[in-house]
Every structure is written in C-alpha cells, then in structure tokens.
Design an enzyme around this catalytic site. Structure first.
Site, PDB file in Angstrom:
ATOM      1  N   CYS A 165       0.825  -1.268  -0.109  1.00 22.40           N
ATOM      2  CA  CYS A 165      -0.044   0.006   0.062  1.00 22.40           C
ATOM      3  C   CYS A 165       1.061   1.308  -0.082  1.00 22.40           C
ATOM      4  CB  CYS A 165      -0.871  -0.060   1.071  1.00 22.40           C
ATOM      5  SG  CYS A 165      -2.055  -1.613   1.093  1.00 22.40           S
ATOM      6  N   HIS A 305      -2.265   7.604   6.731  1.00 22.01           N
ATOM      7  CA  HIS A 305      -2.687   6.405   5.990  1.00 22.01           C
ATOM      8  C   HIS A 305      -3.951   5.986   6.469  1.00 22.01           C
ATOM      9  CE1 HIS A 305      -1.510   2.810   4.077  1.00 22.01           C
ATOM     10  NE2 HIS A 305      -1.909   2.292   4.828  1.00 22.01           N
ATOM     11  N   GLU A 316      -0.373   4.996  14.320  1.00 19.17           N
ATOM     12  CA  GLU A 316       0.015   6.315  13.475  1.00 19.17           C
ATOM     13  C   GLU A 316      -0.368   7.601  14.201  1.00 19.17           C
ATOM     14  OE1 GLU A 316      -2.200   6.521   9.435  1.00 19.17           O
ATOM     15  OE2 GLU A 316      -0.412   7.959   9.157  1.00 19.17           O
ATOM     16  N   LYS A 337      -9.132   8.017   3.115  1.00 17.68           N
ATOM     17  CA  LYS A 337      -9.829   6.755   2.900  1.00 17.68           C
ATOM     18  C   LYS A 337     -11.195   6.317   3.416  1.00 17.68           C
ATOM     19  CE  LYS A 337      -5.169   4.131   2.566  1.00 17.68           C
ATOM     20  NZ  LYS A 337      -4.297   5.203   2.975  1.00 17.68           N
ATOM     21  N   HIS A 342      -9.644   2.145   0.245  1.00 19.21           N
ATOM     22  CA  HIS A 342      -8.157   1.869   0.307  1.00 19.21           C
ATOM     23  C   HIS A 342      -7.703   1.347  -0.927  1.00 19.21           C
ATOM     24  CE1 HIS A 342      -3.970   1.103   1.104  1.00 19.21           C
ATOM     25  NE2 HIS A 342      -4.243   0.683   2.108  1.00 19.21           N
ATOM     26  N   PHE A 403       1.956  -3.323   3.903  1.00 16.01           N
ATOM     27  CA  PHE A 403       2.214  -4.530   4.500  1.00 16.01           C
ATOM     28  C   PHE A 403       3.828  -4.922   4.191  1.00 16.01           C
ATOM     29  CE2 PHE A 403      -2.196  -6.535   3.969  1.00 16.01           C
ATOM     30  CZ  PHE A 403      -2.743  -6.024   4.866  1.00 16.01           C
TER      31      PHE A 403
END
Lengths: 414, 78
Positions: A165, A305, A316, A337, A342, A403
């Site tokens: 991502c 994110h 985060e 998002k 996403h 990831f």
C-alpha cells in the site's frame, strides 16, 4: 552538486469518487463516500460484500475494444489517469526530449484479475495448458507504467515500485530524487490498482482486514472511530506530473505545489502488523520533513494512512505525537480513505493529490463517518472529522504504509 | 460462404478488432490486419478452441493469411 527543485504541474485520477480530478475534489470536499455493493463479481458468499468501485466504468470510452482485451484493469486505470495528468500539465511531447521523460509507477499487486481468470481456466480444464499469450504481459505489475511510456514514446527511466500500500508513494519519492539529481526533466509518477476480485476480497477477508459492515457500506470506512472494523477495498489510479522547476518555468507550466521532500524506511517488525509504538512511522515523517528542509512546526496538514483498521489507526496518531510533539495539536489530520476506500498500491498517489489540492486551495478534506473516538486516541488531536476545514495550508505531508512494514512520506509545499 | 469461413472471419474480426470488410482471403495477419506475434498466437488458439482441433506449431507458422486459416480449418475440422 546542487539538487534541483521539483514541482507538481499536472494531476489525473480515476477513482471511486470520480473519473477525473475536478469530480474527485468536489466529492472529497463534500465528504462523499465511494462505497457500495460489489458489482464486479458475485460476492454473496463473501464476508465482505461491498467495496469502493470506480462507478459507471466503460472501458471503450477510453480504449479500442481490441486494446481493452490486452490490458488488465489496473493498466487501463494507469493510462486513463496519466492521460489526464499529461493534458493538465500542458505537456507537448513533440516539443520535449522524450529521453528525459520517465515513468515511475506504483502497483501493489498488478493484474490480479488476469492471473485469477487464466489460472481458473487452467484449473477447470483437463490439464492441457491453454494460457492466453497475453496472460503474462497483462498480469505483470510493471506493465501499467510501460503502457504509459509506449503510448507517448517516453524513453526516460521507467520502472515500477512495489511496496504493497506504499507503492505509489515510493514512486513519488523516487521521481523526486531522480529529478533532483538531474536524471530526468519530467517523471510521470503515480499508481493504479484493481484488486476488487474474488481472490483480492477473499484474501483480505481471510486476514480479517476488511470491514464487514454489509448493512451500511457507506459508513464502513471510519478511521479512528471506536466502532471501526477494517478497511474498505478501493480501486483506481492516480497520477502526478513531477517536473524539474526550471523546466516547468521555461515552458510556462502551471505549478500546483512544490514536491519538497520525501523519505522511506521499514518497521522491520511483522509481515502485516504495524509496529505498535509507531517508531518507523514517526521516523519516516521526520526524515521527510528534514529532506524538505523544513521543521516539524511548518507542517499544517497530514493526510494519514488511516485505513480504518484496529492496530494501524492507533499506531499512526501515536507516531504523529512522537514526531511532532505539541505541534501535533496545531495541525490538521485527515484520512481521505474514509471516502475513497483503500486503493492499495494507488493510495499514496491519490492521497498525494489530496495534499496538493489542499495546499493549492487551503482546504483540508475531512475524515468522514466519525461518531465516537477510539478511547486509545488523544481527543486533543484534530482529525478533521466529518466536515472539510478551510485553513491556510502551506505544507502538507502524506503518509503511506504497506504490508511488510514499508513506510513512505512525501512533503508538498506552496 | 461456408459456415467455416464465417466462423473463422468472426474470430479474426473479434480478436484483431478489424472491420469485416478488411478480412479478405488474401489479407495477411501481420502486414494487413495489424497483428503482432502475440495476437497471432492468440488467433491460432482461438481457432483450436472454436473448431476443437490442434494446430501443431510447424503448421501454425504457415498460416499467414485469412485464406490460409480457412483452408487449414476446412481440411482439419471434424
């Protein structure tokens, strides 16, 4: 050696909120959700039956029927958004040295649907291989960027960044550095993804990564909310024209913002879980701000994110507080998002566009679907919940994490 | 025109995205109809599927025109 300055001169996108940048920005400001029931396949047996799909997509509006068959959907999205960005930048390639124009594209997965369909056909057969000759070239994750170059005859550096991502944020970091070093005049950067397929949704479902709020898809992506239950998968493409400043000035290009800095690092912690202390995330923001020659106090907006997953949405903000200290309370935070879903490998570029437009228009797009703050989060942080906020934005940064623990951050300034 | 001719032509029109009027017996796949090497492979595979035949590679290499394809299928289809 003096590093060259780098600016953004064109934008393009096709995503769940619109088929172009103006549509996207209007819906983003208005807090519109792009989620809805999955139409691309029969998802009735899947735990998650909704997604943020690109709406009313008709490939033959953009391509010859013959070419559509040769391109995975992720490559189609790559071409559509890059064409818009090139046009927006007013680039006339016949007046340019095409060897100085490159493409650095991001894709987290690539042609997943092509892979799935071809392997399914083989598996359902009698063992005789009848793979389509376009199977491999359609499927591979670098073909989107290659197609952009082929269409316009662009012979500069060309490769694809793959970091789940964070992929298209890495494409921006690399584009920035190549131009800084004088290796190219223009880089078409961005990313695209099209993973709303049975293996895409099924695979993320098995990880319990996706929201299963099937009774109310539009409120499913709710970053930082106490009742969040996973991310909503999206699809589409986003492209930014990254250009050397003098080159842009010389041709009289419209400059949206400066791409002032970028950085990347790795949590080196777990295949899918973020470091709960947010150390890698804090570091990458600090590295990016430093790379831009700025101080943390200069940052007005962080497009996070913020995927609406359990662990990431706690780690985060902690990282932001660690990196920015008291200034964390002064700046705006938002997760777009909540509206777009996403977009995986395209997320970094799409959110970079949101940052560029925030800097240009002095508007922070909201984090929608908020009702109750996760008790682990600091209520003094400004997550720009539910409504866009007008504010002078001189510097905006965009975080993306993939990831594998891949972190990337890019910095835009007026 | 025979059934085989029509079916072969329909496949060519579909796979190469060309106009039916261009699909004449003498038209070559690569020069006249714009096929690249991968298109040609795909076309052969589609003919195999449509007519339930196997076209060996050494035979496939000789199929260069629309007429070649029709003749091959007419000689080999069940």
């Amino acid at each position: 050696m003096n590093l060259k300055r780098v600016v953004i001169t064109g934008l393009g996108t096709i995503n769940p909120l619109g088929h172009n940048v103006p549509e996207f920005w209007e819906n983003l400001k208005a807090g519109v959700s792009g989620a809805g029931p999955i139409t691309r396949f029969d998802a009735s047996k899947f735990r998650t039956q909704f997604a943020c799909e690109v709406k009313n997509y008709e490939p033959t509006e953009y391509f010859d029927r013959k070419d559509v068959r040769k391109m995975d959907l992720y490559s189609q999205f790559a071409l559509i958004c890059s064409r818009e960005a090139v046009k927006d930048a007013g680039l006339d390639f016949s007046q340019e040295n095409r060897k100085r124009i490159g493409v650095i594209w991001g894709a987290g997965i690539g042609g997943l649907d092509t892979f799935y369909e071809e392997c399914k056909t083989f598996a359902l057969g009698d063992g005789t291989p009848r793979f389509n000759p376009f199977f491999i070239p359609k499927m591979i994750a670098n073909m989107g960027g290659a197609m952009i170059a082929i269409e316009e005859g662009l012979k500069g550096p060309n490769y694809t960044t793959v970091s789940a991502c964070a992929s298209s944020a890495h494409s921006l970091v690399d584009a920035l550095n190549l131009i800084r070093l004088g290796k190219a005049d223009v880089i078409i950067a961005g990313g695209s993804e099209a993973a709303i397929t049975p293996p895409g949704v099924g695979g993320f479902n098995s990880m319990k990564a996706l929201s299963t709020r099937n009774d109310d898809p539009k409120t499913a992506s709710r970053p930082f909310d106490a009742d969040r239950d996973g991310f909503v998968i999206g699809e589409g493409g986003a492209c930014l024209i990254v250009e050397e400043y003098e080159h842009a000035v010389k041709r009289g290009a419209h400059i949206y913002a400066e791409l002032a800095g970028g950085a990347s690092n790795c949590d080196a912690y777990h295949m899918t879980a973020p470091d709960p202390n947010g150390e890698g995330a804090a570091d990458v923001m600090l590295l990016a701000v430093e790379d831009a020659g700025l101080n943390t106090k200069d940052v007005d907006y962080i497009n996070v994110h913020g995927t609406s997953t359990g662990l990431g949405d706690v780690a985060e903000p902690k990282a932001i507080q660690k990196a920015f200290g008291e200034h964390a309370y002064e700046l705006n935070i938002s997760s777009t998002k909540s509206m777009t879903g996403h977009l995986l490998g395209a997320a970094g570029a799409l959110e970079a566009i949101a940052c560029v437009l925030a800097v240009k228009n002095n508007i922070v797009p909201p984090t929608i679907n908020f009702s109750n703050l996760d008790p682990e989060l600091d209520p003094k942080l400004n997550f720009t919940f539910n409504k866009a906020q007008e504010k002078e934005i001189n510097v905006a940064i965009s975080n993306t994490f993939g990831f594998g623990g891949h972190n990337a951050c890019v910095v835009f300034k007026k | 025109m025979s059934d085989i001719q029509n079916r072969v032509k329909a496949i060519i029109v579909d796979k190469l995205g060309v106009d039916e009027s261009e699909v004449t017996p003498g038209a070559t796949f690569t020069n006249d109809l714009g096929a690249d090497s991968l298109d040609t492979v795909e076309l052969i595979m589609e003919l195999e599927k449509e007519f339930n035949i196997t076209i060996p590679d050494d035979q496939a290499e000789k199929i260069a025109t629309v007429g070649d394809a029709i003749a091959y299928v007419e000689a080999n289809a069940q």
